[in-house]
Design an enzyme around this catalytic site. Structure first.
Site, PDB file in Angstrom:
ATOM      1  N   LYS A  85     -43.702  -9.980 -21.648  1.00  0.00           N
ATOM      2  CA  LYS A  85     -42.733  -8.889 -21.824  1.00  0.00           C
ATOM      3  C   LYS A  85     -42.433  -8.614 -23.303  1.00  0.00           C
ATOM      4  O   LYS A  85     -42.342  -7.470 -23.723  1.00  0.00           O
ATOM      5  CB  LYS A  85     -41.453  -9.256 -21.061  1.00  0.00           C
TER       6      LYS A  85
ATOM      7  N   GLU B  99     -48.861  -5.726  -3.764  1.00  0.00           N
ATOM      8  CA  GLU B  99     -49.763  -5.842  -4.923  1.00  0.00           C
ATOM      9  C   GLU B  99     -51.217  -6.081  -4.516  1.00  0.00           C
ATOM     10  O   GLU B  99     -52.147  -5.659  -5.193  1.00  0.00           O
ATOM     11  CB  GLU B  99     -49.307  -6.955  -5.866  1.00  0.00           C
TER      12      GLU B  99
ATOM     13  N   PHE C 155     -38.033 -17.808 -14.471  1.00  0.00           N
ATOM     14  CA  PHE C 155     -37.972 -16.990 -13.265  1.00  0.00           C
ATOM     15  C   PHE C 155     -39.211 -16.085 -13.195  1.00  0.00           C
ATOM     16  O   PHE C 155     -39.565 -15.428 -14.158  1.00  0.00           O
ATOM     17  CB  PHE C 155     -36.695 -16.131 -13.266  1.00  0.00           C
ATOM     18  N   GLN C 156     -39.840 -16.078 -12.049  1.00  0.00           N
ATOM     19  CA  GLN C 156     -41.061 -15.303 -11.796  1.00  0.00           C
ATOM     20  C   GLN C 156     -42.169 -15.601 -12.813  1.00  0.00           C
ATOM     21  O   GLN C 156     -42.872 -14.710 -13.266  1.00  0.00           O
ATOM     22  CB  GLN C 156     -40.752 -13.799 -11.739  1.00  0.00           C
TER      23      GLN C 156
ATOM     24  N   MET D 218     -64.559 -11.342  15.968  1.00  0.00           N
ATOM     25  CA  MET D 218     -65.709 -12.108  15.470  1.00  0.00           C
ATOM     26  C   MET D 218     -65.503 -13.600  15.706  1.00  0.00           C
ATOM     27  O   MET D 218     -66.445 -14.307  16.088  1.00  0.00           O
ATOM     28  CB  MET D 218     -65.937 -11.816  13.987  1.00  0.00           C
TER      29      MET D 218
END
Lengths: 166, 564
Positions: B160, B48, B110-111, B477
């Site tokens: 949802k 993602e 959940f999630q 760096m």
């Protein structure tokens, strides 16, 4: 320097956390903050007391304005606009035989009210400028304050005009 | 229409042709409808974070709003670095996250993650949609907020059940936000004052930031610079906004800027700041930053003005508008302009002196590949309109120094947040927007590995990005800082495991080249550019090469370390 700022915002959920997150994320100081809906229920009004030098205050002002939900920011201190200011405190103070009369005298002098009574305590309502609230707190402190709650000041500009025309 | 259908319809209305996203439980309805949609190309990166960087690269290359989709919980939290990157560089973007159904919000479902809370400080604005009736209005606002004013990312969290719920669809024609009215038109009186200050200046420097790209003001910038014959220094975000081969170009200023840009700023008597924000990497120590200069600061965001430095003349407005007005105002007095150009001749000579005495340079080697040499060759052999992305670190600074950018929106790099792993997915996004143009990701071996899984996406979608890895087996760096400021104590900066990047490319079905001799550089680049599909070019470079010159952290721009 201490600044008192009014912020008018969309009355949406999460707005308070946008403001408090802005202050904590940028290291700005909040001395007090109070918030409630206005006459127009779609708008909330927040009164913030903050402090900082001129540059910080300019940033606070700009950053508050930058929030999408902010409708108007009025920094009464910067604008030199005269305003009226009130704060409410509820004070639960020891009031036993030897101090009950003394507490009552103090309440009278400060034009407060007793709003709850027990054999051992008074709960007082004190309204005034933050300085006045500070003063009664200091006077009552030696007698024994059991609990104290303050709203933080709310302010309005003096004069006939409302914020929309200010 | 259902909420998810409304979402796709709104995309269409906003002219969205490509979205980058990753499916999951709380966006499954959107993906079901997406399957039936013929107007929207969906690209599936492998993480993602990469979806958001790809949307960012797409936005930077095109100027349009980038769009990314992620599911709730871990999908949403994976977008954070991408959103933070876009926020710091003011990139227009809308990120749609799925959310658990509204009755479950707050239950540690959940999630579930409070993504609106998490992204609040790194978005321009964000929304949780609680009622499908609000969806079209919120999406209209989200796109409007993302692309107007100082652009930025907007998150829309979509539960949802709201995606499933139905309502009549009506896309609002107008956006009404009483708290959001960006100032586009620069104040004419302030512009006139700026013109007067410019006419009186004897050592002016034009200092340009990312705002020049965001407002597509490159033509106006060129006109202004040539009109007053003043030198132009650019921040990392603006390297491509001014042709770097132009005689007035000073290159980058700041920590790894050119000596002459930093000397010009330090000695200037007027700094004309255009869409830049005086970042600490640009100013160095504030007390010695342009000490004798009056500062004109043009910016669309009032909070940028007087945030870090004192400003003598602030102008709030869109850069393109302000510069058009400024060019017009200055152009009204041709003879004065001619006189000014003459008056500035000694200043340009002084700068030319610095350019001659301290040019950007490096020691060429016959045995080792110098990273700077690779960058120079890449410029030489690539198209003028090639889009270059970078990751973050030494290779990024060398690209800014040695790749002479010629056209706007051809250099995409994470400036503000400094995100390693940005370049590859950003190149993916840019290539999706411009399938026919050359797109090159210049990276180091450290940064590349932060999102190397996107090789799969490049191959799957036939996106022929050319990846350059300047491999020094170091986090270069940080190693450079350890060498210069920590007595060479290379704590955790040596990437000891040698990786066969050629084989890695081949494992994904891409092409790989790996070379270690300077004589092979040109030929490899030519071969890579002639190869169809994505290619990795690994250059095993001089391991302890440093980015020079350098202003040490906390020092002034006039205290540059020139060589190590």
């Amino acid at each position: 320097m201490k600044h008192t700022i009014s912020v008018l915002m969309e009355n949406e959920f999460g707005v308070l956390s946008r403001i408090s997150g802005l202050f904590s994320g940028r290291g700005f100081n909040i001395q007090s903050l109070s918030v409630a809906p206005t006459l127009d229920p779609s708008i909330s009004r927040m009164t913030i007391v903050t402090s900082g030098d001129e540059q910080i205050l300019e940033q606070i002002n700009k950053q508050l304005n930058k929030l999408i939900d902010t409708i108007k920011v009025i920094d009464y201190t910067s604008e030199g606009q005269p305003f009226v200011e009130r704060e409410l405190a509820l004070i639960k103070v020891n009031a036993e035989d030897n101090t009950r009369a003394e507490v009552m005298r103090i309440v009278d002098i400060f034009r407060g009210k007793v709003i709850d009574v027990t054999p051992k305590s008074y709960t007082l309502e004190m309204m005034g400028t933050p300085e006045k609230v500070n003063a009664i707190v200091e006077i009552l402190r030696p007698i024994g304050i059991k609990e104290l709650v303050r709203t933080g000041p709310v302010v309005l500009g003096r004069g006939a005009k409302g914020w929309k025309s200010a | 229409m259902t909420g998810s259908q409304i979402l796709l319809e709104c995309f269409k209305q906003e002219g969205v042709d490509t979205v980058f996203g990753y499916p999951g439980g709380t966006v499954i309805n959107i993906y079901d409808d997406l399957m039936k949609s013929e107007d929207i190309q969906h690209i599936l990166p492998r993480h993602e974070q990469a979806a958001v960087h790809a949307a960012d690269g797409y936005a930077r290359a095109t100027g349009k709003v980038g769009v990314a989709i992620a599911t709730s919980g871990p999908g949403a939290t994976n977008t954070i670095t991408g959103i933070g990157t876009a926020y710091m560089d003011s990139i227009p973007m809308v990120v749609i996250t799925g959310q658990v159904p509204t009755p479950l919000i707050g239950n540690d479902a959940f999630q579930e993650a409070d993504i609106v809370g998490i992204t609040r400080p790194i978005t321009k604005h964000n929304y949780l949609v609680k009622d499908v009736k609000d969806l079209a209005r919120i999406l209209k606002q989200a796109f409007y907020i993302a692309r107007t004013g100082r652009p930025g990312p907007v998150v829309v969290d979509l539960p949802k059940d709201v995606q499933i719920a139905e309502t009549d669809f009506e896309y609002p024609e107008k956006v009404e936000l009483r708290g959001y009215k960006p100032t586009y038109s620069g104040n004419v009186r302030q512009v006139a004052k700026a013109a007067k200050m410019i006419m009186q200046a004897r050592k002016p420097v034009i200092y340009v930031g990312g705002g020049a790209t965001l407002s597509d003001a490159d033509k106006e910038l060129l006109k202004l610079a040539e009109m007053i014959q003043a030198p132009v220094t650019t921040t990392l975000m603006a390297m491509a906004a001014f042709p770097q081969t132009h005689p007035l170009a000073l290159g980058m200023l700041g920590m790894h800027g050119t000596y002459y840009a930093n000397m010009a700023v330090t000695n200037s008597d007027l700094l004309i700041s255009l869409g830049a924000r005086f970042d600490d990497r640009v100013t160095g120590k504030i007390a010695t930053f342009a000490p004798d200069a009056k500062i004109i600061h043009v910016d669309i965001d009032p909070t940028s003005i007087k945030k870090n430095v004192r400003v003598d003349l602030p102008i709030v407005g869109d850069l393109k508008d302000v510069m058009k007005k400024l060019v017009k105002e200055l152009g009204e007095n041709k003879s004065e302009l001619k006189k000014l150009s003459k008056e500035l001749a000694p200043w340009r000579e002084e700068i030319d002196g610095w350019k001659k005495s301290h040019p950007l340079t490096y020691k060429q080697s016959k045995s080792e590949i110098k990273p700077q040499f690779v960058i120079e060759k890449l410029r030489e052999l690539s198209d003028d309109d090639a889009i270059v992305t970078t990751e973050v670190g030494q290779h990024q600074m060398w690209t800014a120094q040695f790749f002479k950018f010629l056209q706007p929106r051809t250099f995409l790099s994470s400036g503000g947040l400094g995100t390693m792993g940005y370049g590859l997915p950003a190149a993916l996004g840019a290539q999706a927007a411009f399938p026919k143009r050359q797109v090159i990701d210049i990276s180091g071996d450290g940064s590349f590995q932060m999102n190397s899984q996107e090789l799969a996406t490049l191959v799957q979608y036939r996106l022929p990005v050319k990846i350059v890895i300047l491999n020094n087996n170091f986090l270069g760096m940080v190693r450079q800082w350890q060498q210069l400021f920590f007595d060479k104590r290379y704590s955790q900066t040596c990437l000891e495991l040698p990786i066969d990047f050629k084989k890695l490319a081949e494992a994904y079905g891409a092409t790989g080249f790996s070379v270690s001799k300077p004589g092979e550089v040109e030929e490899t680049i030519k071969k890579a550019f002639a190869t169809d599909g994505p290619v990795i070019m690994e250059f095993k470079v001089s391991r302890e090469e440093n980015v020079m010159p350098m202003v040490p952290a906390g020092a002034g721009l006039n205290e540059m370390v020139l060589a190590s």
